[in-house]
Design a protein around this motif. Sequence first.
Motif, short mmCIF file in Angstrom:
data_model
loop_
_atom_site.label_atom_id
_atom_site.label_comp_id
_atom_site.label_asym_id
_atom_site.label_seq_id
_atom_site.Cartn_x
_atom_site.Cartn_y
_atom_site.Cartn_z
N ARG C 333 0.82 -1.19 0.00
CA ARG C 333 0.00 0.00 0.00
C ARG C 333 0.86 1.26 0.00
NH1 ARG C 333 -3.56 2.02 2.96
NH2 ARG C 333 -2.28 1.93 4.81
N SER C 334 0.39 2.25 -0.66
CA SER C 334 1.06 3.53 -0.58
C SER C 334 0.04 4.61 -0.86
CB SER C 334 2.19 3.61 -1.60
OG SER C 334 2.59 4.94 -1.75
N ASP C 335 0.09 5.68 -0.10
CA ASP C 335 -0.86 6.76 -0.34
C ASP C 335 -0.50 7.51 -1.62
OD1 ASP C 335 -2.06 5.98 1.89
OD2 ASP C 335 -1.25 7.56 3.19
N ASP C 336 0.77 7.46 -1.91
CA ASP C 336 1.21 8.14 -3.11
C ASP C 336 1.79 7.10 -4.07
OD1 ASP C 336 2.36 9.62 -5.03
OD2 ASP C 336 3.94 10.47 -3.77
N PRO C 337 1.10 6.85 -5.15
CA PRO C 337 1.54 5.78 -6.04
C PRO C 337 2.92 6.04 -6.64
CG PRO C 337 -0.36 6.97 -6.97
CD PRO C 337 -0.14 7.49 -5.60
N ALA C 338 3.32 7.31 -6.65
CA ALA C 338 4.60 7.62 -7.25
C ALA C 338 5.75 7.49 -6.26
CB ALA C 338 4.56 9.04 -7.83
N ALA C 339 5.40 7.10 -5.02
CA ALA C 339 6.43 7.03 -4.00
C ALA C 339 7.53 6.06 -4.41
CB ALA C 339 5.81 6.59 -2.68
N ASP C 340 8.73 6.35 -3.95
CA ASP C 340 9.82 5.47 -4.35
C ASP C 340 9.72 4.13 -3.63
OD1 ASP C 340 10.82 5.73 -1.83
OD2 ASP C 340 12.25 7.30 -2.37
N ALA C 341 10.60 3.25 -3.95
CA ALA C 341 10.48 1.88 -3.47
C ALA C 341 10.79 1.77 -1.98
CB ALA C 341 11.41 0.97 -4.25
N SER C 342 11.54 2.74 -1.45
CA SER C 342 11.88 2.59 -0.03
C SER C 342 10.90 3.38 0.82
CB SER C 342 13.31 3.07 0.21
OG SER C 342 13.36 4.46 0.14
N ILE C 343 10.51 2.77 1.93
CA ILE C 343 9.56 3.44 2.81
C ILE C 343 10.29 4.15 3.94
CG2 ILE C 343 9.16 1.32 4.15
CD1 ILE C 343 6.22 2.24 4.28
N VAL C 344 11.41 3.56 4.36
CA VAL C 344 12.21 4.18 5.41
C VAL C 344 13.65 4.26 4.95
CG1 VAL C 344 13.14 3.88 7.74
CG2 VAL C 344 10.75 3.37 7.30
N ARG C 345 14.25 5.41 5.19
CA ARG C 345 15.69 5.54 4.95
C ARG C 345 16.34 6.00 6.24
NH1 ARG C 345 17.67 5.74 -0.12
NH2 ARG C 345 16.11 5.88 -1.79
N VAL C 346 17.36 5.29 6.65
CA VAL C 346 18.13 5.69 7.82
C VAL C 346 19.50 6.08 7.33
CG1 VAL C 346 19.06 4.93 10.03
CG2 VAL C 346 16.84 4.08 9.26
N GLU C 347 19.92 7.28 7.69
CA GLU C 347 21.23 7.76 7.20
C GLU C 347 22.15 8.09 8.37
OE1 GLU C 347 22.04 8.67 3.84
OE2 GLU C 347 20.07 8.69 2.84
N SER C 348 23.28 7.44 8.41
CA SER C 348 24.34 7.71 9.42
C SER C 348 23.76 7.95 10.80
CB SER C 348 25.16 8.94 9.03
OG SER C 348 25.33 9.01 7.66
N LEU C 349 22.90 7.08 11.19
CA LEU C 349 22.23 7.27 12.48
C LEU C 349 23.18 6.93 13.62
CD1 LEU C 349 19.38 7.81 13.73
CD2 LEU C 349 19.19 5.35 13.92
N ARG C 350 23.17 7.81 14.61
CA ARG C 350 24.02 7.57 15.77
C ARG C 350 23.20 7.89 17.01
NH1 ARG C 350 29.39 7.81 17.61
NH2 ARG C 350 29.49 8.99 19.55
N LEU C 351 23.33 7.05 18.01
CA LEU C 351 22.61 7.31 19.24
C LEU C 351 23.52 7.01 20.41
CD1 LEU C 351 19.26 7.68 19.75
CD2 LEU C 351 19.83 5.76 21.17
N VAL C 371 14.48 0.46 4.22
CA VAL C 371 13.44 -0.56 4.25
C VAL C 371 12.59 -0.36 3.00
CG1 VAL C 371 11.55 -1.60 5.56
CG2 VAL C 371 13.38 -0.41 6.77
N ARG C 372 12.47 -1.44 2.18
CA ARG C 372 11.74 -1.29 0.92
C ARG C 372 10.28 -1.63 1.12
NH1 ARG C 372 16.18 -4.89 -2.02
NH2 ARG C 372 17.92 -3.41 -1.92
#
Lengths: 321, 326, 630
Positions: C333-351, C371-372
């Motif tokens: 499912r996607s609210d926006d059909p044009a959305a790219d294939a990834s749903i979540v992108r995590v970039e250089s996350l540090r905690l 996460v695709r």
Amino acid sequence: MTRFILARVGFGLLVLFLLSVFVFVLFYVSPSDPARIIAGDKATEELMAQIRVKLGLDQPIYVQYLNFVGNLLRGDIGFSYRSGLPVSDLLYARVPVTMSLVFGAVVLWLAIGIPIGIASAKHPGSLRDRFGQGFAIVGISFPTFVLGMMALFLLYFLPTKAGVTLFPPGGYVPFAEDPLGWAWHLILPWTTLALVVAAVYARLTRGQMLEVLGQDYIRTARAKGLTERRITYTHAFRSAMPPLVTQLGIDIGLMLGGVIVIEQVFGLLGVGSLAVTSVAMQDRPVVIAIVLLGGVFVVVANLVVDLLYAVLDSRVRTAAR
Amino acid sequence: MSLSTSKPPAPRLATPKTAAIAARNAADVQLRGSWSLTFARLRRDPASIGSITVILLIVAFALGAPLVAAWTGHGPTEQFRDTGLSPSGIPVGPSAEFLLGADQLGRDVLVRLAYGAQVSLLVGVVASIAASVIGVVVGVVAGFFGGPVDTVLSRITDLVMSVPFLLCAIALVAVLGPSLPLSIAVIVFFSWTGLARVIRGQVMALRHREFVEAARSLGASRTSIMFRDILPNLVVPIIVYTTLMIPSAIVFEATLSFLGLGIVPPTPSWGNMLADAANGSLYLIAWWMVVVPGGALLALTLAFNLLGDGLRDALDPAASKGGKGA
Amino acid sequence: MALLEVSNLVVDIPTEDGTVHAVQDVSFTVHEGEFFGIVGESGSGKSVMVQSIMGLVAGARTSGTVDFRGRNLLALGDEAMRSVRGREIGMIFQDPLSSLHPQYTVGWQIVEQIRAHEKISQQAAKARAIELLERVRIPDAAARFDAYPHQFSGGMRQRVMIAMALSLGPALIIADEPTTALDSTVQAQILDLLDEMRREFGATVVMISHDLGVLARVADRVMVMYAGRRMELGESANVLCSPAHPYTAGLLRSSAFNREPGTPLVPIAGRPPSLLAPPSGCAFAARCPDAMSICSERPPLRRYDDGTEVVCWLEGEPGEPPAPELPPAVEARSDDPAADASIVRVESLRLAFPQRRGPARVVLDDITLEVRRGETLGLVGESGCGKTTLARAIAGLVAPTAGTVTFDGHELSTLGRREWRSLRRRVQVVFQDPFGSLNPRRRVGSIIGDPFRIHGLASGQGRRAEVQELMELVGLNPEHYNRFPSQFSGGQRQRIGIARAIALKPELVILDEPVSALDVSIQAQVLNLLDELQRTLGLTYLFISHDLSVVRHVCDRIAVMEGGRIIELDDADRLYRDPQQPFTKRLLAAAAPEIPRTPARRRLVRTARPREAGPAPVLLPERAIEGARR
């Protein structure tokens, strides 16, 4: 660790400071006039004004307070308005009585409460447990002064009327003069106080022991083939101790106030009864001294508990290294 | 920092605390509503039934005090020096005229007992409820918000707990003059701390439970989490603690009155009745003066303590075997 | 030679709710020197059984006999039993942290056991304790003698427990789930150590486990228990490779490690019977695919020529029920059909969590992940590796120290209050602990209805209808709307948690160890449900687990975490076939291997009717079992 202790000491000083301010303000807003108390009903305005100047009562309250603190730091607690005697002398005469009372009661209540709690916890639901719990709930419900009066009635008055003197009606004999007489005079107040507090300890010990006895390491101790005795005392009671120590610290700390009623009932001239009479006579220096002494008691007891806790808990101890 | 370490795998499969608990967990959970279950458990406990009966009787006795006065024809402060005192001035014992005897001024102990019950119950219930409201608010706010709010509130709680309360109470009452509202205020002031600590601890523990995290991940607001997720889990400790606070408030009031710092005579209260008895050790010859109010006081506190225990066992059977704990 | 012979053991435990019949008529023999495994799910009575043999279950009523070296342990007096415990039978428990006394040093605790049974000086006992610690390979044993349990790691603690159990050279060691609380790589080490010590000390081991994979690795013979009864007993290769009892077969079918990835698991339907009122016939009959009408009577004991013993009416091999059919997958499912294939992108996350003293503790370190849409991404690692924290950061529940998390193009840290709330509808979390994640004081209807209430979407009758529909969807009885969570079993509670998570038709569901607290047969039910929901609702899953076999079974791609970093990320198959990192290899090596299914070649030797049927066993005619049906 040092930082922790310093923080606790600082907190204790804060408690004492607030207590002294509280009592000071309390008497300041009080409608009664210390000068009148000292000089008596028939005193002239002039005499009273002189007294006020002498005591510094004409000064604003914060000046009075600063003077008080300054004197305190020099070791001078002041003089009683009523008797004119130094407060330190008054306390000096009373403190041994109260200390004797507290010391004996603490020993007694631990000796009664903890074994009952352990015995209850070892066989929950058994007859012994029901008996122990019954003792605990009655003890917790008994107002100290009612128990004290009943004890006097049953153990002093009735036997005396029958011609047997089991116990004295009250009073105090210093330990140094006559140790046996000391104990004999104190045995009823000790027992009265101890029975009521022992009930709290019986409950607390039972609860703690039950919790510990359900732990995995107790099962391990059994699987190791240790004796029940060793499991109960070396393994279970060892872990049940820290909360008991905390409670003991709180109770001993508050005892200075807690013995007031007992001292009244048994006619013991201790710090508590001094507090009651001083309060009734609006004797401000004495009341302040007693309240502060009570505060010191609490603070010191809490500090000792914190230190003991660190000694008792391997996790705290090893973290401090 | 429970966030950072994931939990050890498979705790459920693991042997729980004791094999008996494991066996019970494995046994089917029965369908029961929580309130009806509580009442069923209470009904099965003779001590709870007995204590509820005693409390109700004492409440009825207190409410019926004017009736008792009308029935005996003795007012609570009326002195019958002719009939209530012997010629040498000694109070008469229980008799047809004075069912529970008379006191040192020839007043009817039964009537005074009934009016005194009003004071004890009023102080006990009002002070406990007020103290538990304060305790719950302080505990919930400190536990829920944490940080500096918690530090300040916890320090204040510690501070009040470090005060030698009976000493301060008598100083306060002596200076401001004894009265009923002041007694209640003093009792409330020194009673809320215990519950505040308990509630704070519970809230801190609940705050890290997964169901709170779940509510947060659903987008629930703080208020919703506080009232819907946390408070319902505090009902048991609040009820039990408040019930157990009543007897200590009653004893506190009686103690103040006993020291002459509570209810102002001649208004009767159980504490000042006992003080009358203790005055000049009068009770040694007029035993009813201590046995009657002392016994009533003991019966009432005992009943509330038993009820508190019974409620705890009925509301929280898992903890009941563990006693009161710390 | 038989070391321990248990005959007709019955254990009843009286509780507030009635008597729990924890063990019913169990007999088995443990031979000297063997490694005997007992397997069963929770409530099977396996732990209660061994603990009551040792007299460790307070209030238990036992009957039958337990013969150990010529003595009946159940009839021994307290003092005699005490000298058996620890000296002749050593025990190892599940959780080594809670099983060791926190206030005494480990050395003290070992010395205590030695001196409880032997008159020996403190020095001699200490020397022996240090030697034992060395033999279980505690590094620097002499110095560690004075350390407290909390100063050891989990695996090291369990080594201490083993050293303690061995300290008096017992003839028998009972290990009760000794590896369950440990990480899988440590598990393998402890199992090897246990096996090695058994050989070295010439001891016999009885090990209890819920994990077939673990027992398959080490046990010579196994006994399968269910609902307080024994089902099957025999050589472990025979029992596990060609099970004769439908229950054993069902357990193997529902174990993730034992099924091809991508094929649905075959769960055992239903749930175990109440031990308060167990059925009089076969305890498994209600869930058994091969059940017959005769199964309501006590089943007979059948003995085969390969030593396998089975308590079952079935004479042939257990049948093979068909795998459940899965619905066809819908598009993610996607609210926006044009959305790219990834749903979540995590970039250089540090905690990093600031510490009171010293540098901040880094929990997540430079994590980049995607996460695709529509996939199931697995996140594997051992305890403390940061996988749960990462999940919470992705869910937006903890704020990262550095780096970004982007959900469907929106960066989480920049979201306003309203956007954050609407995000909460699109990302949902299912938690590990089915007991902790549901508020015990609220009714199920209001728990599942929470999302509707919080987002103001439905109320009153409308909400009720929605909730009941959800309950139906996850396989709960909608009539149980007004029950409290405590009235449900673990598996049902996890279904409640899932119903709550999917209530608002989210796009991403984060599953934080969703089945690790459940029994194997229940795990399979929940995993299948998750699979089904993903297909019908087009969900994307982030699946967190410590259990590689479960992850492999359900995930398309797998990320392996160690020490707050993602060390390897690949397609599930490729990662399995060709792991790159040493840690991944270790993890794979520690995972349970598939148990090959071989056709049974056994002949029925004897059938014994249950005791009640007559004084002596009635022998039925022998009958050969033909080869497997599969």
